[in-house]
Motif scaffolding. Structure first.
Motif, PDB file in Angstrom:
ATOM      1  N   LEU A  82       0.567  -1.292  -0.149  1.00 48.08           N
ATOM      2  CA  LEU A  82      -0.026   0.358   0.046  1.00 48.08           C
ATOM      3  C   LEU A  82       0.876   1.587   0.441  1.00 48.08           C
TER       4      LEU A  82
ATOM      5  N   ALA B 230      -6.053  -1.853  -3.195  1.00 45.45           N
ATOM      6  CA  ALA B 230      -7.539  -2.644  -3.253  1.00 45.45           C
ATOM      7  C   ALA B 230      -7.662  -3.708  -3.171  1.00 45.45           C
TER       8      ALA B 230
ATOM      9  N   LEU C 226      -5.707  -5.771  -0.287  1.00 43.48           N
ATOM     10  CA  LEU C 226      -6.077  -5.494   1.088  1.00 43.48           C
ATOM     11  C   LEU C 226      -7.780  -6.216   1.299  1.00 43.48           C
TER      12      LEU C 226
ATOM     13  N   VAL D 163      -3.962   0.781   6.661  1.00 47.54           N
ATOM     14  CA  VAL D 163      -4.140   2.236   5.526  1.00 47.54           C
ATOM     15  C   VAL D 163      -3.387   2.868   6.082  1.00 47.54           C
TER      16      VAL D 163
ATOM     17  N   THR E  51      -7.159   8.003  -3.419  1.00 45.96           N
ATOM     18  CA  THR E  51      -6.858   7.139  -2.928  1.00 45.96           C
ATOM     19  C   THR E  51      -6.840   6.684  -1.878  1.00 45.96           C
TER      20      THR E  51
ATOM     21  N   PHE F   5      -9.045   3.371  -0.235  1.00 46.54           N
ATOM     22  CA  PHE F   5      -8.430   2.235   0.994  1.00 46.54           C
ATOM     23  C   PHE F   5      -9.026   2.365   2.505  1.00 46.54           C
TER      24      PHE F   5
ATOM     25  N   THR G  98     -12.330   0.860   2.278  1.00 49.15           N
ATOM     26  CA  THR G  98     -11.690  -1.085   1.956  1.00 49.15           C
ATOM     27  C   THR G  98     -12.002  -1.260   3.234  1.00 49.15           C
TER      28      THR G  98
END
Length: 1012
Positions: free
Chosen positions: A505, A898, A901, A937, A987, A991, A994
């Motif tokens: 990430l 993503a 994750l 994140v 962005t 994340f 998510t």
């Protein structure tokens, strides 16, 4: 084994589908790179062909031997055979022949070429017909342009003579597209002469006169011609052969043509060099972006499969306890994941080509076809093979671990050198790449990977720090009773698989921010360079009969000085000497585009280069000039050495030196000079005494200057003896060998004394109507200090000096090296005709009919460019296209991040839910039942910002922004923060959302399982 593999695929359908999708993504990214590079290379070649000069598109072969007769088709000649033998495959050949001469009609004459050129009739519209072959005794047929016909006073069916040969006009033509390379710029359709009346039809009276294939003459010796062959490079040729092959073919052609006695000339290698450089930059940049995508796909696969493998550790341990051999487990792992990897190759090829097609349609400067070839298939196979390798590497630790470790619920931590070897390798590669990048020169090899390698190394190190920090902070929070946050941090810190996820990430955020920053800096750099190089919002290159004509025409088109300014530019940043920009300074601040890189305001420049003139110009009107003067010298001593009087005058037709009819003799006399250009007005520049050998002292008294007509009427005294005697009016050209004095009273006159000597240049006095040395504003890079004299070539090409009145960092149109002076003063000091490009600078407020206004003043418009168009040209070059692809790759990387994750959460959901259910039944609060995915994140958001800053500081100086690698303006050091936030905030938000959704899914599963 096949049945077992199929069973494993069926049982773990979700994992197999994840491997398939990510392998397809890796294959598609790998396949898109060569497909896009091939299409973009084709588009770049097309774009460069469209911008190339005619001489860059062809190689000309010329027969040195002249033959008698009308120019005709050389197809069946020995010359054509040589050309056919020498021409490399793929070149388009246009044969021709031409003869120079004078055409005479009833209305006038014109100097032109009588030409045969294959294919001309397909490129013109004709009133009448194209010329046909004629037999002996018939008049040869020709085709003339509308301008030539008007000058000669002929129409279809009329006759005129070319040289001594009468010819008949079969047709009058107009070119369909004067920009077609067929016309070779101005070689056949010539631009109109400066000051001539203009029409909407391109060309002039000097356009080529075209003949038919054969036309026998009664006297073949009346005309002689020479055969030519133009070998054109085509877009198809650039696509089918490499640039190296083409360059070798051109070199061989020039060598063999010389051996055959054929002159060969071209600047085609310059075009090939530009195409080579841009294609190379494009390939490097696209490979970097595609490589980033492939790497991210592999990382996601590694993270996802590692997590899934950790969940199956007890299962693998039990199989080993029951005697299953490890090689069978390896075979099962390879077979289970090789099937999705193999399926991913064709799907990746199709996906990559589709992505390349979409990108090509929206980014390329010219249409280009995207196709699937062996290169794309090979790259797709590499992407899929790498995905399979990432899967196997993720399972290698589990398949090689002892049974005791496999039966542990939490994997044992890797210690010793194995725990740090990956970090050491990543950091070593990053350091080597950055050092190579910062060593100077054009980035290549490992230096191209510096941003990605730096981001990966920094992300790996920060992920390690984040894991250690998370464990410590989590333990501290638990000790203080903050169960929710503490438990989440401890859970993440105890799972080694979270470390590559954090690194993944971080790399995604950092590369997106870095790519957006580079794109923003490039956009600003394109705008800055266009502003400085063009100089004004719009610049029109024109033809004028003189500098004074240019000045008066622009002032007439814009009397108030609001939107137009005359300028002359000579020299370039790559030529010897100092580039010069001469401007109508009173209009500079109103018309030129300001820029912060100049380091000075344009109003300050105007004040420094336009001080008050020391005297008034001497204006003349009349066809004759009469200079009344008295000479005192010993004629016998001078013997045969002549003494002559010469005047330099400047008119709308240019600057000219005029010599008196009679030589200077002792005594008082009127010396008459014919100056037809002064009938409408001119300006006196200089009075000279031309005496190469001065045998004894020579003294000249200038007593009066009159103008008049040839019939002796309308005589006007321009300068009396008293006005001549004013020393402020004059400036000596050579104060060392010539002396000025004044006589007052009834015999008032200006006295010039020339000492005995041999003189290489005339002794003269110039009208002191401009400051000398001319004040100028100089760029700091030249090193000349303020107030010093700086040598340069004037607007007439004559070496002179300027007094440095100001120093700037940069100047409009000149960039970092050059000198700005006032055009009117520079023209007054000039003693010769044109030198440099004549331009009209236009402000953004210029009216739409400004070009018509300029044409109405007799200026001929040659080219027209704007800051916007030049900026768009930069945006269509290879470096800009590569940047655009990298932005696309970075955005696609966000989706891959993503996906990583989600894959991580899916792989460990069952274990995590089971653990949280047990804790919930033991009294864990509902608030503490979270997935813990927010911590990676949050770390990635902070780490991504830090990594972006680090790699920007280390690699910004080596980033390719311009294809030619140069800019007169320094690149911006920092991008616009707002644009970075526009990319990075969505962005991180994606994340974070998510992570929140995954946490809620885990919480919902815990509630269902625990019943609470």
């Amino acid at each position: 084994m096949l049945a077992v593999i199929w069973g494993a695929l069926t049982a773990r359908r979700a994992q197999a589908l994840a491997v398939l999708l990510l392998a397809v993504l890796a294959s598609a990214a790998a396949a898109a790179a060569p497909s896009y590079v091939a299409a973009a290379g084709q588009a770049l070649a097309s774009y460069e062909l469209s911008r190339a000069s005619p001489n860059e598109l062809r190689v000309r072969l010329a027969d040195p031997v002249e033959f008698p007769g009308m120019p005709g088709d050389p197809t069946r000649t020995l010359f054509a055979g040589k050309v056919k033998r020498l021409t490399p495959a793929g070149f388009d050949v246009v044969l021709g022949a031409q003869s120079g001469g004078v055409a005479a009609g009833r209305a006038g004459t014109v100097t032109s070429n009588l030409t045969f050129r294959a294919g001309v009739c397909e490129r013109v519209t004709v009133a009448g017909a194209c010329p046909r072959a004629t037999s002996k005794g018939q008049l040869p047929e020709v085709m003339v342009s509308t301008h030539t016909a008007a000058r000669l006073g002929v129409v279809v069916g009329d006759q005129f003579t070319f040289g001594a040969v009468p010819v008949r006009v079969a047709g009058v033509y107009r070119p369909l597209d004067v920009t077609d390379p067929f016309w070779l710029g101005g070689e056949y359709i010539r631009p109109p002469a400066a000051g001539s009346a203009t029409t909407s039809t391109a060309g002039s009276a000097e356009d080529a006169i075209f003949t038919a294939e054969t036309a026998p003459l009664a006297d073949e010796q009346a005309i002689v011609y020479r055969s030519t062959a133009d070998l054109y490079v085509t877009e198809r040729l650039l696509d089918s052969r490499s640039v190296q092959e083409l360059r070798a073919a051109v070199t061989l052609l020039e060598r063999d043509g010389g051996r055959e006695g054929l002159g060969a000339g071209t600047t085609l290698p310059g075009l090939l060099d530009r195409v080579t450089v841009q294609r190379g930059q494009l390939a490097d940049g696209v490979t970097l972006g595609a490589g980033l995508l492939v790497l991210l796909c592999w990382l996601v696969l590694f993270v996802a499969i590692s997590s899934a493998a950790d969940q199956r550790r007890p299962e693998q341990g039990l199989l080993l306890l029951r005697g299953v051999q490890r090689r069978r487990l390896w075979a099962l792992a390879i077979g289970e994941h090789a099937v999705p990897a193999l399926i991913a190759i064709p799907l990746g090829c199709l996906g990559g080509v589709a992505a390349a097609t979409l990108l090509a349609a929206h980014t390329l400067p010219a249409p280009a076809d995207v196709t699937v070839d062996a290169t794309a298939i090979g790259f797709a196979a590499i992407g899929a093979a790498g995905a399979l390798a990432a899967v196997l590497l993720a399972q290698a630790r589990m398949l090689s671990a002892p049974v005791v470790d496999l039966l542990r619920r939490v994997p044992a931590r890797v210690r010793g050198w194995r725990a740090t070897i990956g970090d050491v390798v990543a950091v070593s590669v990053a350091v080597a790449a950055v050092v190579q990048l910062r060593s100077g020169g054009s980035p290549s090899g490992l230096a191209l990977l510096a941003p990605v390698a730096g981001a990966l190394a920094a992300a790996v190190l920060l992920a390690r720090i984040a894991m250690i920090t998370g464990a410590a902070v989590g333990a501290a929070l638990l000790a203080r009773g903050r169960t929710a946050a503490g438990l989440a941090l401890v859970q993440v810190a105890r799972q080694p698989r979270f470390r590559p996820l954090i690194a993944l990430l971080t790399v995604v955020v950092a590369m997106l921010a870095f790519t957006a920053a580079t794109s923003e800096v490039a956009s600003a750099a394109y705008r800055d360079r266009a502003t400085v190089e063009v100089g004004a919002p719009r610049v029109v290159e024109v033809d004028a009969t003189s500098r004074s004509h240019l000045l008066s025409a622009v002032r007439a088109a814009d009397p108030d000085g609001r939107f137009a300014m005359a300028a002359v530019v000579s020299g370039s940043a790559f030529a010897a000497g100092t580039p010069l920009l001469a401007v109508d300074s009173d209009r500079l601040a109103a018309v030129a585009a300001p820029h912060s890189s100049y380091g000075v305001s344009l109003a300050d420049v105007t004040r420094k280069i336009r001080p008050a003139a020391p005297g008034e110009p001497v204006h003349l009107r009349g066809r004759l000039l009469t200079v009344v003067s008295s000479a005192d010298f010993d004629a016998e001593v001078f013997g045969g050495n002549r003494v002559r009087l010469a005047l330099t005058v400047s008119s709308a037709n240019g600057t000219r030196v005029v010599v008196a009819r009679d030589d200077i003799k002792p005594g008082r006399k009127d010396y008459v000079l014919q100056v037809p250009e002064c009938a409408q007005g001119c300006r006196l520049v200089k009075i000279e005494i031309v005496a190469p050998v001065v045998s004894s002292q020579l003294e000249i008294h200038f007593e009066e200057l009159r103008t008049g007509d040839e019939d002796g009427g309308r005589e006007t005294v321009v300068l009396t003896g008293a006005q001549f005697a004013d020393p402020k009016r004059w400036r000596l050209s050579d104060p060392n060998e010539t002396f000025l004095s004044a006589m007052n009273g009834p015999d008032a006159a200006l006295v010039m004394e020339v000492m005995e000597n041999r003189r290489a240049t005339p002794a003269g006095i110039s009208v002191n109507d401009a400051p000398f040395p001319l004040p100028g504003y100089l760029t700091r890079s030249t090193g000349t200090p303020l107030g010093a004299a700086h040598p340069y070539d004037g607007v007439d090409g004559t070496p002179t000096t300027a007094l440095v009145g100001g120093v700037a960092d940069r100047l409009p149109r000149l960039g970092g090296a050059g000198l700005v002076v006032d055009l009117e003063y520079a023209d007054r000091l000039a003693v010769a005709s044109q030198n440099g490009n004549e331009e009209v600078w236009l402000a953004g407020a210029a009216p739409v009919d400004v070009l018509d206004r300029l044409r109405a003043q007799g200026l001929v418009v040659k080219s027209d460019r704007t800051i916007t168009h030049v900026r768009q040209d930069f945006d269509r070059q290879g470096a800009a296209l590569a940047l655009r692809f990298n932005v696309f790759a970075a955005l696609a990387g966000v989706l891959i991040g993503a996906a990583g994750l989600i894959a991580m959460a899916a792989a460990e959901q069952r274990t995590r839910v089971a653990m949280l259910v047990a804790l919930r039944r033991q009294g864990l609060s509902p608030r503490a039942v979270r997935g813990g995915y927010g911590w990676p994140v949050a770390v990635a958001a902070v780490s991504g910002g830090l990594v972006t800053l680090v790699i920007w500081l280390l690699t910004r100086s080596g980033q390719r922004v311009f294809s030619d690698g140069r800019s007169p303006v320094p690149l911006p050091e920092w991008p616009d923060v707002g644009r970075l936030l526009l990319f990075t905030v969505p962005t991180v938000t994606l994340f974070a959302l998510t992570a929140v959704v995954l946490g809620r899914i885990v919480a919902a599963a815990v509630r269902r399982r625990s019943g609470q």
